[in-house]
Design an enzyme around this catalytic site. Sequence first.
Site, mmCIF file in Angstrom:
data_model
loop_
_atom_site.group_PDB
_atom_site.id
_atom_site.type_symbol
_atom_site.label_atom_id
_atom_site.label_comp_id
_atom_site.label_asym_id
_atom_site.label_seq_id
_atom_site.Cartn_x
_atom_site.Cartn_y
_atom_site.Cartn_z
ATOM 1 N N LEU A 89 0.927 -1.085 -0.078
ATOM 2 C CA LEU A 89 0.274 -0.005 0.096
ATOM 3 C C LEU A 89 0.859 1.152 0.030
ATOM 4 C CD1 LEU A 89 -2.313 -0.606 2.996
ATOM 5 C CD2 LEU A 89 -3.033 -1.247 0.585
ATOM 6 N N LYS A 102 4.437 -2.688 3.496
ATOM 7 C CA LYS A 102 5.095 -3.412 2.486
ATOM 8 C C LYS A 102 4.633 -5.028 3.224
ATOM 9 C CE LYS A 102 7.912 -4.820 -0.343
ATOM 10 N NZ LYS A 102 7.138 -5.921 -0.226
ATOM 11 N N MET A 132 9.599 0.767 -4.234
ATOM 12 C CA MET A 132 9.313 1.503 -2.836
ATOM 13 C C MET A 132 10.153 2.938 -3.110
ATOM 14 S SD MET A 132 9.667 -1.160 -0.102
ATOM 15 C CE MET A 132 11.279 -1.700 -0.559
ATOM 16 N N HIS A 160 3.521 -3.118 -16.888
ATOM 17 C CA HIS A 160 2.859 -3.355 -15.658
ATOM 18 C C HIS A 160 3.731 -2.559 -14.520
ATOM 19 C CE1 HIS A 160 5.486 -6.516 -14.326
ATOM 20 N NE2 HIS A 160 4.510 -6.720 -13.213
ATOM 21 N N GLY A 210 9.736 -4.032 -13.267
ATOM 22 C CA GLY A 210 10.297 -5.150 -13.975
ATOM 23 C C GLY A 210 11.838 -5.478 -12.907
ATOM 24 N N PRO A 240 2.861 0.935 -10.827
ATOM 25 C CA PRO A 240 3.549 1.126 -9.680
ATOM 26 C C PRO A 240 5.133 1.183 -10.078
ATOM 27 C CG PRO A 240 2.739 -1.115 -9.845
ATOM 28 C CD PRO A 240 2.159 -0.490 -11.015
#
Lengths: 485, 138
Positions: free
Chosen positions: A209, A484, A385, A408, A411, A382
């Site tokens: 999140l 996480k 982090m 997406h 990677g 996304p």
Amino acid sequence: MPRWQGTLKKIDDYRWEIPQSYKAGMSVPGLIYADEAMLEHIREDQTPEQVANVACLPGIVAKSLAMPDIHWGYGFPIGGVAATRVEDGVISPGGVGYDINCGVRLLRTNLMKEKVSPKIEELVSELYRAIPSGVGSQGRLRLGQKEIDKVLVMGARWAVEQGYGEARDLEVTEANGSMPGGDPQCVSTKAKQRGGPQLGTLGAGNHFLEVEVVEEIYEPAIAAVMGIEKVGQVLLLIHTGSRGFGHQVCTDHLVTMGAAVQRYGIHLPDRQLACAPVKSPEGKDYFAAMVCAANYAWANRQCITHWARECFVKVFGQSQRELGLEMVYDVAHNIAKMEEHEVDGKRVSLCIHRKGATRAFPTGHPEVPAIYAEIGQPVLIPGDMGRYSYVLVGTQRAMEETFGSTCHGAGRLQSRTAAKRSQRGVDVARRLAQRGITVKTGSMASLAEEASEAYKDVTAVVEVTHRAGISRKVAKARPLGVVKG
Amino acid sequence: MSKRFEVIEHTADVCIAAYGSDVKEAFANAAYALFSLMIDLKHVSDNLDREVEVTAENQQDLLVAWLNELIYLFEVEGILFKRFRIDELTETKLKSRCYGEKVDPVRHKIRVGVKAATYHMLKVEKNNGFRVQVLFDI
């Protein structure tokens, strides 16, 4: 792992073809979207070989496609798109993966960074407390057998009917969060046992999140339609999937597909590509079970959304309406869909496998929500982090070239073990803190595995899809706080 | 004692090779490797056990089926296994008794979740004893 020595034919700066003649059995060429620098990394292992292997699937049309975030998977590469004819082609669980309907959901808020930053520790702690995460985490819901079956058929609509979220959320979810064709009878008891207690949990691995702040808006008019209005605005990104339920569905059906491969006399270069004709009993059963897992994942993200909203309300002492906590979109990036596309001037029914690839439909497509009809389908990418995430929109060019698909995420570049060797979780947390990013996790080891250095730069990945024209950049956000798994 | 298993680099997932003087031992070490990926097994006791029996088309598939059964038991019953006694192993059938402990969130820090054992790079081979190889999706 040896470097891949095959031939790549340059089409233009962002398109590289693996000719159909590269290996026997390919019925179409491969096409990799990448820039020259990425290509070096892509060649370092056997990723392009996997693109070529997918080109051997019976009934595949056009090209075996690879997005710029492509990396070495098992069977299918991660970042792969394959379209097979429904009429005489196959469906492959490996072309979806174990985490069926792993996907991303974005919410916008009326909050600005100045208001959120001082409370970020509190907000992240609340989110961490409210939404169970970590390996084998169990949720706050306790569902009986009948109730689980409803989830599998209704997806996010089940969650909304239970009071988790609102009807509008469904309008801006791919397939309205409720994909038709799910049959709980095609799902094993084991999958239901695994999935039952895990609904409403984030899980582990690369799931998270993220509270983020808008850093740059490239297309203000388009962003505004999504409720993304200014730099400094706070967003919430949710990245998770179908948990143990989806894993078990894939495991179960790979066994039946293994037998089907022999029964239908299908020759495959890699066993993990196991598949069956879309119209065979094995193919239909897998699809019906996969739909159940996809619906489970949408229900999962819907429940998490509800609890996340409650956290914001609690921390900021304002109502959900005042906070403007509305969904921008929810999109799957591990899924197979039956879609109609144009191939060689004819409309054809296809089974589109998107494994680590996002649907990216253009303006006016009937599956794009009415409010986005003029801008195209939002695509949520996304990053990792420490870096950025992106909002894009689908394009007509994607429709013509990639069956309406794009990348997406970032990677992986580095293996998990290599990532752990090169850094410790605590160091990763400290470095993130220095950059103003608060992280809460149950597993420091998992944090090290997901360190930024282990991933390609998402900016470079998105840039390739933008320049190649298969999606269009709308906005960029960077993380403020992360939970996480 | 010689090496029970080793981890082979793979970008997104984890591949292991496990060794044994016979195929039963190699299978047992593959299961040991699976749970070693999740947790330091030093911190796990073996006070409970489960009988685990699987069948498959061939011995390679049997390895995948057995490991996936253990992953299922871990998720559903919360058992971390550390010791494996294989009583019967043919080409198509495996009978085992597996010993471990229920996860204790206070004592057990799980490092990584394993989604499944895959068929990719799967090997069961004999040379100087047995070597089995399996890739886990994590």
